[in-house]
Design a protein around this motif. Sequence first.
Motif, PDB file in Angstrom:
ATOM      1  N   GLY A  30      17.749  16.935  49.699  1.00 52.70           N
ATOM      2  CA  GLY A  30      18.628  15.912  50.268  1.00 52.70           C
ATOM      3  C   GLY A  30      18.251  15.449  51.656  1.00 52.70           C
ATOM      4  O   GLY A  30      19.074  14.859  52.361  1.00 52.70           O
ATOM      5  N   SER A  31      17.021  15.701  52.080  1.00 52.37           N
ATOM      6  CA  SER A  31      16.599  15.252  53.415  1.00 52.37           C
ATOM      7  C   SER A  31      16.416  13.733  53.424  1.00 52.37           C
ATOM      8  O   SER A  31      16.043  13.130  52.416  1.00 52.37           O
ATOM      9  CB  SER A  31      15.290  15.936  53.812  1.00 52.37           C
ATOM     10  N   LYS A  32      16.707  13.117  54.580  1.00 49.68           N
ATOM     11  CA  LYS A  32      16.584  11.660  54.726  1.00 49.68           C
ATOM     12  C   LYS A  32      15.805  11.330  55.994  1.00 49.68           C
ATOM     13  O   LYS A  32      15.917  12.016  57.004  1.00 49.68           O
ATOM     14  CB  LYS A  32      17.969  11.011  54.802  1.00 49.68           C
ATOM     15  N   GLU A  33      15.036  10.253  55.908  1.00 53.40           N
ATOM     16  CA  GLU A  33      14.296   9.786  57.079  1.00 53.40           C
ATOM     17  C   GLU A  33      15.210   8.979  57.990  1.00 53.40           C
ATOM     18  O   GLU A  33      16.187   8.372  57.545  1.00 53.40           O
ATOM     19  CB  GLU A  33      13.120   8.899  56.655  1.00 53.40           C
ATOM     20  N   SER A  34      14.861   8.952  59.259  1.00 47.00           N
ATOM     21  CA  SER A  34      15.532   8.058  60.202  1.00 47.00           C
ATOM     22  C   SER A  34      14.893   6.679  60.081  1.00 47.00           C
ATOM     23  O   SER A  34      13.672   6.556  59.940  1.00 47.00           O
ATOM     24  CB  SER A  34      15.390   8.571  61.635  1.00 47.00           C
ATOM     25  N   VAL A  35      15.727   5.653  60.134  1.00 50.79           N
ATOM     26  CA  VAL A  35      15.244   4.272  59.999  1.00 50.79           C
ATOM     27  C   VAL A  35      15.730   3.456  61.192  1.00 50.79           C
ATOM     28  O   VAL A  35      16.924   3.464  61.515  1.00 50.79           O
ATOM     29  CB  VAL A  35      15.743   3.623  58.692  1.00 50.79           C
ATOM     30  N   ILE A  36      14.807   2.778  61.856  1.00 47.84           N
ATOM     31  CA  ILE A  36      15.173   1.899  62.970  1.00 47.84           C
ATOM     32  C   ILE A  36      14.543   0.523  62.763  1.00 47.84           C
ATOM     33  O   ILE A  36      13.569   0.377  62.022  1.00 47.84           O
ATOM     34  CB  ILE A  36      14.711   2.461  64.333  1.00 47.84           C
ATOM     35  N   GLU A  37      15.123  -0.474  63.410  1.00 52.55           N
ATOM     36  CA  GLU A  37      14.544  -1.818  63.461  1.00 52.55           C
ATOM     37  C   GLU A  37      14.280  -2.165  64.916  1.00 52.55           C
ATOM     38  O   GLU A  37      15.140  -1.941  65.776  1.00 52.55           O
ATOM     39  CB  GLU A  37      15.476  -2.847  62.827  1.00 52.55           C
ATOM     40  N   VAL A  38      13.101  -2.703  65.181  1.00 49.69           N
ATOM     41  CA  VAL A  38      12.684  -2.985  66.555  1.00 49.69           C
ATOM     42  C   VAL A  38      12.388  -4.474  66.723  1.00 49.69           C
ATOM     43  O   VAL A  38      11.653  -5.067  65.928  1.00 49.69           O
ATOM     44  CB  VAL A  38      11.435  -2.164  66.931  1.00 49.69           C
ATOM     45  N   SER A  39      12.973  -5.057  67.768  1.00 48.96           N
ATOM     46  CA  SER A  39      12.664  -6.433  68.166  1.00 48.96           C
ATOM     47  C   SER A  39      12.105  -6.398  69.585  1.00 48.96           C
ATOM     48  O   SER A  39      12.625  -5.676  70.445  1.00 48.96           O
ATOM     49  CB  SER A  39      13.920  -7.312  68.132  1.00 48.96           C
ATOM     50  N   LEU A  40      11.053  -7.158  69.826  1.00 49.96           N
ATOM     51  CA  LEU A  40      10.447  -7.196  71.155  1.00 49.96           C
ATOM     52  C   LEU A  40      11.173  -8.203  72.036  1.00 49.96           C
ATOM     53  O   LEU A  40      11.471  -9.318  71.611  1.00 49.96           O
ATOM     54  CB  LEU A  40       8.968  -7.564  71.048  1.00 49.96           C
ATOM     55  N   LEU A  41      11.447  -7.809  73.277  1.00 49.01           N
ATOM     56  CA  LEU A  41      12.133  -8.673  74.231  1.00 49.01           C
ATOM     57  C   LEU A  41      11.130  -9.581  74.946  1.00 49.01           C
ATOM     58  O   LEU A  41       9.920  -9.345  74.928  1.00 49.01           O
ATOM     59  CB  LEU A  41      12.884  -7.818  75.258  1.00 49.01           C
ATOM     60  N   ASP A  42      11.664 -10.613  75.607  1.00 47.98           N
ATOM     61  CA  ASP A  42      10.804 -11.571  76.311  1.00 47.98           C
ATOM     62  C   ASP A  42       9.923 -10.890  77.355  1.00 47.98           C
ATOM     63  O   ASP A  42       8.780 -11.302  77.580  1.00 47.98           O
ATOM     64  CB  ASP A  42      11.659 -12.643  76.998  1.00 47.98           C
ATOM     65  N   LYS A  43      10.450  -9.852  78.005  1.00 49.27           N
ATOM     66  CA  LYS A  43       9.695  -9.191  79.072  1.00 49.27           C
ATOM     67  C   LYS A  43       8.395  -8.565  78.547  1.00 49.27           C
ATOM     68  O   LYS A  43       7.441  -8.402  79.302  1.00 49.27           O
ATOM     69  CB  LYS A  43      10.551  -8.129  79.768  1.00 49.27           C
ATOM     70  N   HIS A  44       8.362  -8.237  77.257  1.00 48.42           N
ATOM     71  CA  HIS A  44       7.126  -7.688  76.678  1.00 48.42           C
ATOM     72  C   HIS A  44       6.023  -8.738  76.692  1.00 48.42           C
ATOM     73  O   HIS A  44       4.894  -8.472  77.124  1.00 48.42           O
ATOM     74  CB  HIS A  44       7.380  -7.225  75.244  1.00 48.42           C
ATOM     75  N   TRP A  45       6.355  -9.951  76.228  1.00 44.50           N
ATOM     76  CA  TRP A  45       5.355 -11.020  76.177  1.00 44.50           C
ATOM     77  C   TRP A  45       4.975 -11.467  77.583  1.00 44.50           C
ATOM     78  O   TRP A  45       3.811 -11.814  77.834  1.00 44.50           O
ATOM     79  CB  TRP A  45       5.898 -12.199  75.365  1.00 44.50           C
ATOM     80  N   GLU A  46       5.933 -11.452  78.510  1.00 50.74           N
ATOM     81  CA  GLU A  46       5.635 -11.789  79.904  1.00 50.74           C
ATOM     82  C   GLU A  46       4.624 -10.800  80.485  1.00 50.74           C
ATOM     83  O   GLU A  46       3.671 -11.197  81.164  1.00 50.74           O
ATOM     84  CB  GLU A  46       6.918 -11.783  80.734  1.00 50.74           C
ATOM     85  N   ARG A  47       4.842  -9.518  80.223  1.00 48.80           N
ATOM     86  CA  ARG A  47       3.918  -8.502  80.751  1.00 48.80           C
ATOM     87  C   ARG A  47       2.530  -8.645  80.142  1.00 48.80           C
ATOM     88  O   ARG A  47       1.513  -8.551  80.843  1.00 48.80           O
ATOM     89  CB  ARG A  47       4.461  -7.099  80.478  1.00 48.80           C
ATOM     90  N   LYS A  48       2.472  -8.872  78.829  1.00 45.58           N
ATOM     91  CA  LYS A  48       1.176  -9.003  78.164  1.00 45.58           C
ATOM     92  C   LYS A  48       0.385 -10.182  78.739  1.00 45.58           C
ATOM     93  O   LYS A  48      -0.821 -10.072  78.999  1.00 45.58           O
ATOM     94  CB  LYS A  48       1.384  -9.200  76.660  1.00 45.58           C
ATOM     95  N   LEU A  49       1.066 -11.301  78.940  1.00 40.78           N
ATOM     96  CA  LEU A  49       0.397 -12.482  79.491  1.00 40.78           C
ATOM     97  C   LEU A  49       0.003 -12.243  80.946  1.00 40.78           C
ATOM     98  O   LEU A  49      -1.074 -12.671  81.386  1.00 40.78           O
ATOM     99  CB  LEU A  49       1.317 -13.699  79.378  1.00 40.78           C
ATOM    100  N   HIS A  50       0.860 -11.536  81.676  1.00 43.31           N
ATOM    101  CA  HIS A  50       0.560 -11.240  83.079  1.00 43.31           C
ATOM    102  C   HIS A  50      -0.644 -10.306  83.191  1.00 43.31           C
ATOM    103  O   HIS A  50      -1.508 -10.476  84.065  1.00 43.31           O
ATOM    104  CB  HIS A  50       1.783 -10.623  83.754  1.00 43.31           C
ATOM    105  N   ASP A  51      -0.720  -9.316  82.313  1.00 49.00           N
ATOM    106  CA  ASP A  51      -1.875  -8.411  82.307  1.00 49.00           C
ATOM    107  C   ASP A  51      -3.164  -9.181  82.024  1.00 49.00           C
ATOM    108  O   ASP A  51      -4.212  -8.914  82.628  1.00 49.00           O
ATOM    109  CB  ASP A  51      -1.685  -7.313  81.256  1.00 49.00           C
ATOM    110  N   PHE A  52      -3.083 -10.133  81.104  1.00 53.97           N
ATOM    111  CA  PHE A  52      -4.248 -10.965  80.782  1.00 53.97           C
ATOM    112  C   PHE A  52      -4.662 -11.790  82.001  1.00 53.97           C
ATOM    113  O   PHE A  52      -5.851 -11.905  82.319  1.00 53.97           O
ATOM    114  CB  PHE A  52      -3.902 -11.881  79.605  1.00 53.97           C
ATOM    115  N   LEU A  53      -3.673 -12.339  82.703  1.00 57.33           N
ATOM    116  CA  LEU A  53      -3.940 -13.130  83.904  1.00 57.33           C
ATOM    117  C   LEU A  53      -4.596 -12.279  84.986  1.00 57.33           C
ATOM    118  O   LEU A  53      -5.565 -12.710  85.627  1.00 57.33           O
ATOM    119  CB  LEU A  53      -2.638 -13.735  84.424  1.00 57.33           C
ATOM    120  N   LYS A  54      -4.086 -11.070  85.195  1.00 61.73           N
ATOM    121  CA  LYS A  54      -4.643 -10.189  86.224  1.00 61.73           C
ATOM    122  C   LYS A  54      -6.113  -9.890  85.950  1.00 61.73           C
ATOM    123  O   LYS A  54      -6.925  -9.801  86.879  1.00 61.73           O
ATOM    124  CB  LYS A  54      -3.846  -8.889  86.287  1.00 61.73           C
TER     125      LYS A  54
END
Length: 235
Positions: free
Chosen positions: A46-70
Amino acid sequence: MKPIEYRAETVEEAIRLSQADLGAYEDEMEVTIKEKGSKGFLGIFGSKESVIEVSLLDKHWERKLHDFLKGILKSFDEETFSEVKLVGRTYRVRIEGEEVARLIGKHGKTVAALQHIMNIYANRMAPTKVNVTVDIGDYRLERKRLVEEIAHRTAKSALSKRNKIIMEPMLAFERRLVHEVISQYEELKSYSVGFEPYRKVVVEYSERKHSYDRKSDPKRRRYESVRPNSDRQSA
């Protein structure tokens, strides 16, 4: 971006798995726990896995683009301050520094190339179509004033000579500014010709805007509406 589902024995493990998979920090994600796992009887039945749903926030894309710029700015060996902010569907990139003229380039060609590269990267990275604008040391604001001044001078020249004027090649945002200025003049029209990076704006005097349009004359429309059918047929 649609939420991505992750499964693991515990919620904590599922979150760590999502971070490694997405290359995101925990504060850049919105996590929804769909189901908490359980070990079941003796950890077997009767064991069950944990299930989550993940959405990326705007700050993630901002950081990725900023890292590319740097990474790009390092090659210029200039001390600069930079930031990336998402406003609507546009990433606004601001770069400041004491010696930023080299980043702007002659006639803004370097900053235009930087903006082009960042647009390509951002649209490959982001889940939806976005736009990137790059401003270095308030260059766009100063350039905006100059381009609008040139556009007004060109408009007055086209009006006085009643002819067509082909302007010098401009960047896309500069051409948009010219079109906005020319739209204020009823006697003029503007359009772009050529291919990048030599695309130009043509400002043209249009006599057709002064010609009498019988169909658009409200007095004639009223007259037509009250004329007898016999008169209309004989007209």
